[in-house]
Design a protein around this motif. Structure first.
Motif: not given
Length: 238
Positions: A39-40, A124-136
């Motif tokens: 993620p990221g 710039g939110v896009v890779p952070l969105l991947a991290m949040l989706r993975y976190r969930a």
């Protein structure tokens, strides 16, 4: 570490296209590595004209790793952007494009732990969105806060999803900063201090956006007492 095989150009097929803001479209691409990126990370996309001219650009992956056979990109139309213009105006479902990846060390995984502070400017939110989706999916117990600066509410990428996550996911908080709405402001010392008061001391801070944005936010985080080793950055031109 990037696998040398990931640096070879390969074909990907566009499986789905949808608008997410007036200037951003979501593209789901059929690829062989949907379950083996971190993620990221990002991919490089290359377009080749009939006369052999090539244009190339990097795009972060927005989706979390899974076995779907698809990855998701969020591509913003840029003025005079050769690659983004193709995706905005020409690309269709079923088209084949060239890409290579996954690439990059701007990543967060469950084993890294938290708390997790994510600070985004615009796309710039896009890779952070991947991290949040993975976190969930993989680490819902890790506290996380996203501080997201956007020009307007309409321009917020994945706004409905982020707001729904903030309502439903324990341990996740969303703070939006709108720069061009009435009374708008930028991420400043007050915004950083408020985010840290909500989250507590983060083990990791990820900052992604334009060069000037990342530089300014990194300085604010250092001034707030974060150790340099805790701050990871990803920048794009502008």
């Amino acid at each position: 570490m990037t696998d040398p095989a990931d640096l070879r150009w390969q074909e990907a097929v566009i499986a789905e296209i949808a608008s997410v803001t007036p200037r951003v479209k979501r593209f789901r691409l059929r690829v062989p590595f949907s379950d083996r990126f971190r993620p990221g990370q990002h991919v490089d996309v290359r377009l080749t004209a009939p006369d052999g001219y090539q244009a190339q650009r990097s795009y972060s992956i927005a989706s979390a790793p899974d076995a779907s056979g698809l990855i998701e990109l969020m591509i913003e139309r840029l003025d005079e952007g050769e690659v983004s213009g193709f995706f905005a105006d020409i690309a269709e479902v079923g088209d084949t494009i060239e890409l290579r990846g996954p690439i990059g060390s701007f990543v967060w995984e469950r084993r890294d732990g938290g708390p997790l502070l994510l600070v985004a400017g615009g796309s710039g939110v896009v890779p952070l969105l991947a991290m949040l989706r993975y976190r969930a999916l993989a680490a819902p117990g890790v506290p996380a806060l996203l501080l997201y600066s956007s020009r307007t509410r309409e321009a917020i990428i994945a706004r409905a999803e982020l707001e729904e996550r903030a309502r439903r996911e324990p341990g996740f908080a969303l703070r939006l900063v709108l720069t061009r709405e009435p009374g708008g402001r930028r991420i400043d010392r007050t915004a950083i201090e408020a985010a840290l008061a909500d989250l507590g001391a983060p083990a990791h801070a990820f900052v992604c956006g334009a060069n000037a944005f990342v530089g300014a936010v990194s300085d604010l985080l250092l001034d707030a007492g974060l150790a340099p080793r805790a701050i990871r950055t990803e920048r794009f031109g502008g």
